[in-house]
Design a protein around this motif. Structure first.
Motif, PDB file in Angstrom:
ATOM      1  N   ALA A  22       0.841  -1.206   0.000  1.00  0.00           N
ATOM      2  CA  ALA A  22       0.000   0.000   0.000  1.00  0.00           C
ATOM      3  C   ALA A  22       0.879   1.261   0.000  1.00  0.00           C
ATOM      4  CB  ALA A  22      -0.933   0.000   1.210  1.00  0.00           C
ATOM      5  N   ILE A  23       1.933   1.252   0.792  1.00  0.00           N
ATOM      6  CA  ILE A  23       2.840   2.408   0.861  1.00  0.00           C
ATOM      7  C   ILE A  23       3.570   2.599  -0.466  1.00  0.00           C
ATOM      8  CG2 ILE A  23       4.956   3.294   1.943  1.00  0.00           C
ATOM      9  CD1 ILE A  23       3.952   1.776   4.531  1.00  0.00           C
ATOM     10  N   THR A  24       4.154   1.540  -0.978  1.00  0.00           N
ATOM     11  CA  THR A  24       4.972   1.676  -2.188  1.00  0.00           C
ATOM     12  C   THR A  24       4.151   1.914  -3.444  1.00  0.00           C
ATOM     13  OG1 THR A  24       5.126  -0.743  -2.447  1.00  0.00           O
ATOM     14  CG2 THR A  24       6.902   0.364  -1.225  1.00  0.00           C
ATOM     15  N   ASN A  25       2.867   1.593  -3.412  1.00  0.00           N
ATOM     16  CA  ASN A  25       2.005   1.857  -4.568  1.00  0.00           C
ATOM     17  C   ASN A  25       1.360   3.240  -4.523  1.00  0.00           C
ATOM     18  OD1 ASN A  25       2.435  -0.585  -5.921  1.00  0.00           O
ATOM     19  ND2 ASN A  25       0.905  -1.623  -4.677  1.00  0.00           N
ATOM     20  N   ASP A  26       1.590   3.982  -3.461  1.00  0.00           N
ATOM     21  CA  ASP A  26       1.011   5.308  -3.293  1.00  0.00           C
ATOM     22  C   ASP A  26       2.069   6.362  -3.626  1.00  0.00           C
ATOM     23  OD1 ASP A  26       0.045   7.765  -2.369  1.00  0.00           O
ATOM     24  OD2 ASP A  26      -0.797   6.917  -0.542  1.00  0.00           O
ATOM     25  N   PRO A  27       1.852   7.178  -4.651  1.00  0.00           N
ATOM     26  CA  PRO A  27       2.878   8.166  -5.031  1.00  0.00           C
ATOM     27  C   PRO A  27       3.116   9.245  -3.979  1.00  0.00           C
ATOM     28  CG  PRO A  27       0.854   8.531  -6.269  1.00  0.00           C
ATOM     29  CD  PRO A  27       0.666   7.242  -5.500  1.00  0.00           C
ATOM     30  N   ASN A  28       2.256   9.332  -2.973  1.00  0.00           N
ATOM     31  CA  ASN A  28       2.439  10.325  -1.920  1.00  0.00           C
ATOM     32  C   ASN A  28       2.994   9.726  -0.634  1.00  0.00           C
ATOM     33  OD1 ASN A  28       1.668  12.671  -3.334  1.00  0.00           O
ATOM     34  ND2 ASN A  28      -0.447  11.987  -3.224  1.00  0.00           N
ATOM     35  N   ASN A  29       3.509   8.519  -0.735  1.00  0.00           N
ATOM     36  CA  ASN A  29       4.175   7.862   0.385  1.00  0.00           C
ATOM     37  C   ASN A  29       5.521   7.331  -0.079  1.00  0.00           C
ATOM     38  OD1 ASN A  29       2.813   7.351   3.108  1.00  0.00           O
ATOM     39  ND2 ASN A  29       1.120   7.124   1.665  1.00  0.00           N
ATOM     40  N   GLU A  30       6.521   7.501   0.772  1.00  0.00           N
ATOM     41  CA  GLU A  30       7.843   6.957   0.475  1.00  0.00           C
ATOM     42  C   GLU A  30       8.384   6.292   1.732  1.00  0.00           C
ATOM     43  OE1 GLU A  30      10.288  10.133  -1.101  1.00  0.00           O
ATOM     44  OE2 GLU A  30       9.045  10.311  -2.895  1.00  0.00           O
ATOM     45  N   LEU A  31       8.792   5.052   1.582  1.00  0.00           N
ATOM     46  CA  LEU A  31       9.454   4.324   2.653  1.00  0.00           C
ATOM     47  C   LEU A  31      10.942   4.346   2.315  1.00  0.00           C
ATOM     48  CD1 LEU A  31       8.945   2.699   5.241  1.00  0.00           C
ATOM     49  CD2 LEU A  31       8.775   0.649   3.808  1.00  0.00           C
ATOM     50  N   ILE A  32      11.717   5.027   3.152  1.00  0.00           N
ATOM     51  CA  ILE A  32      13.126   5.299   2.862  1.00  0.00           C
ATOM     52  C   ILE A  32      14.005   4.503   3.809  1.00  0.00           C
ATOM     53  CG2 ILE A  32      14.898   7.110   2.765  1.00  0.00           C
ATOM     54  CD1 ILE A  32      12.615   7.390   0.668  1.00  0.00           C
ATOM     55  N   VAL A  33      15.015   3.857   3.265  1.00  0.00           N
ATOM     56  CA  VAL A  33      16.004   3.184   4.098  1.00  0.00           C
ATOM     57  C   VAL A  33      17.342   3.890   3.964  1.00  0.00           C
ATOM     58  CG1 VAL A  33      14.904   0.911   4.169  1.00  0.00           C
ATOM     59  CG2 VAL A  33      16.457   1.459   2.289  1.00  0.00           C
ATOM     60  N   ALA A  34      18.075   3.889   5.073  1.00  0.00           N
ATOM     61  CA  ALA A  34      19.451   4.379   5.105  1.00  0.00           C
ATOM     62  C   ALA A  34      20.343   3.146   5.090  1.00  0.00           C
ATOM     63  CB  ALA A  34      19.693   5.209   6.358  1.00  0.00           C
ATOM     64  N   CYS A  35      21.310   3.132   4.191  1.00  0.00           N
ATOM     65  CA  CYS A  35      22.162   1.959   4.033  1.00  0.00           C
ATOM     66  C   CYS A  35      23.626   2.332   4.181  1.00  0.00           C
ATOM     67  CB  CYS A  35      21.967   1.345   2.648  1.00  0.00           C
ATOM     68  SG  CYS A  35      20.271   0.889   2.278  1.00  0.00           S
ATOM     69  N   GLY A  62      26.722   0.419   2.925  1.00  0.00           N
ATOM     70  CA  GLY A  62      26.999  -0.752   2.103  1.00  0.00           C
ATOM     71  C   GLY A  62      25.699  -1.484   1.846  1.00  0.00           C
ATOM     72  N   TYR A  63      25.677  -2.774   2.150  1.00  0.00           N
ATOM     73  CA  TYR A  63      24.461  -3.572   1.959  1.00  0.00           C
ATOM     74  C   TYR A  63      23.607  -3.643   3.212  1.00  0.00           C
ATOM     75  CZ  TYR A  63      26.593  -5.072  -2.388  1.00  0.00           C
ATOM     76  OH  TYR A  63      27.149  -5.087  -3.630  1.00  0.00           O
ATOM     77  N   GLU A  64      24.084  -3.063   4.305  1.00  0.00           N
ATOM     78  CA  GLU A  64      23.367  -3.133   5.573  1.00  0.00           C
ATOM     79  C   GLU A  64      22.371  -1.982   5.714  1.00  0.00           C
ATOM     80  OE1 GLU A  64      24.346  -3.274  10.370  1.00  0.00           O
ATOM     81  OE2 GLU A  64      25.927  -2.735   8.960  1.00  0.00           O
ATOM     82  N   ILE A  65      21.137  -2.323   6.070  1.00  0.00           N
ATOM     83  CA  ILE A  65      20.122  -1.300   6.329  1.00  0.00           C
ATOM     84  C   ILE A  65      20.277  -0.876   7.779  1.00  0.00           C
ATOM     85  CG2 ILE A  65      17.650  -0.832   6.477  1.00  0.00           C
ATOM     86  CD1 ILE A  65      17.338  -2.856   4.183  1.00  0.00           C
ATOM     87  N   ILE A  66      20.519   0.424   7.973  1.00  0.00           N
ATOM     88  CA  ILE A  66      20.801   0.918   9.317  1.00  0.00           C
ATOM     89  C   ILE A  66      19.772   1.942   9.802  1.00  0.00           C
ATOM     90  CG2 ILE A  66      23.260   0.416   9.161  1.00  0.00           C
ATOM     91  CD1 ILE A  66      23.693   3.422   8.552  1.00  0.00           C
ATOM     92  N   GLY A  67      18.823   2.285   8.947  1.00  0.00           N
ATOM     93  CA  GLY A  67      17.798   3.238   9.344  1.00  0.00           C
ATOM     94  C   GLY A  67      16.610   3.176   8.413  1.00  0.00           C
ATOM     95  N   VAL A  68      15.474   3.690   8.895  1.00  0.00           N
ATOM     96  CA  VAL A  68      14.243   3.690   8.105  1.00  0.00           C
ATOM     97  C   VAL A  68      13.377   4.866   8.518  1.00  0.00           C
ATOM     98  CG1 VAL A  68      12.984   2.166   9.695  1.00  0.00           C
ATOM     99  CG2 VAL A  68      12.330   2.239   7.283  1.00  0.00           C
ATOM    100  N   GLN A  69      12.572   5.338   7.596  1.00  0.00           N
ATOM    101  CA  GLN A  69      11.550   6.339   7.885  1.00  0.00           C
ATOM    102  C   GLN A  69      10.522   6.315   6.761  1.00  0.00           C
ATOM    103  OE1 GLN A  69      13.284  10.256   7.970  1.00  0.00           O
ATOM    104  NE2 GLN A  69      14.283   9.996   6.011  1.00  0.00           N
ATOM    105  N   GLN A  70       9.311   6.698   7.094  1.00  0.00           N
ATOM    106  CA  GLN A  70       8.253   6.846   6.097  1.00  0.00           C
ATOM    107  C   GLN A  70       7.911   8.322   5.992  1.00  0.00           C
ATOM    108  OE1 GLN A  70       4.776   4.400   6.646  1.00  0.00           O
ATOM    109  NE2 GLN A  70       3.533   5.668   5.283  1.00  0.00           N
TER     110      GLN A  70
END
Length: 153
Positions: free
Chosen positions: A48-61, A63-71
């Motif tokens: 639902a989030i990724t299909n909505d152009p007014n929502n972005e789920l952002i990860v901080a990386c 290298g290959y490790e995900i170290i943060g997230v925010q919507q």
């Protein structure tokens, strides 16, 4: 401050790491369910989030490790002469990387993204039990200018 952090839209392959971060704190552990396989509700929300152009789920990386997230949710309003605002939600940093400036970089990235989208305002909420988070956001220039109310359904 931590170096070599990249920000990007989350992919389905990131979902496990995201839910693990959301679960990895005192309040999150009381409301999230990090288990294998992940509950289907997370997959439904991700789509639902990724299909909505007014929502972005952002990860901080790093290298290959995900170290943060925010919507980030972008919302048009009739107020402010039809202005747009950005709402930042679900900000988490991996417990292994807390205290290294990653949260600051996440929020600064979100503010920049809001400007790129033409927003006149960035808003967020934090649980009143998260006094450290409140101080953190205030240090970044956010002001507790409104009283927020919620009704659990």
């Amino acid at each position: 401050m931590t170096q070599n952090i990249d920000f990007r839209l989350a992919t389905l392959g990131d979902l496990d790491s995201i839910v693990e971060m959301l679960n990895d704190d005192l309040l999150g552990s009381q409301r999230e369910r990090y288990e294998q396989p992940l509950p289907d509700s997370y997959l439904q929300a991700f789509h639902a989030i990724t299909n909505d152009p007014n929502n972005e789920l952002i990860v901080a990386c790093m290298g290959y490790e995900i170290i943060g997230v925010q919507q980030i949710t972008f919302t048009p309003y009739l107020t402010y002469q039809g202005g747009w605002r950005a709402t930042i939600e679900g900000v988490r940093t991996s417990s292994l990387h807390r205290g290294k400036g990653i949260g600051t970089q996440l929020i600064q990235w979100a503010i920049s993204r809001a400007k790129d989208r033409g927003c006149h305002l960035v808003q967020l909420t934090t649980d009143k039990k998260r006094q450290d988070a409140l101080r953190f956001y205030e240090q970044l220039g956010f002001a507790a200018s409104h009283e927020g109310l919620k009704l659990k359904l």
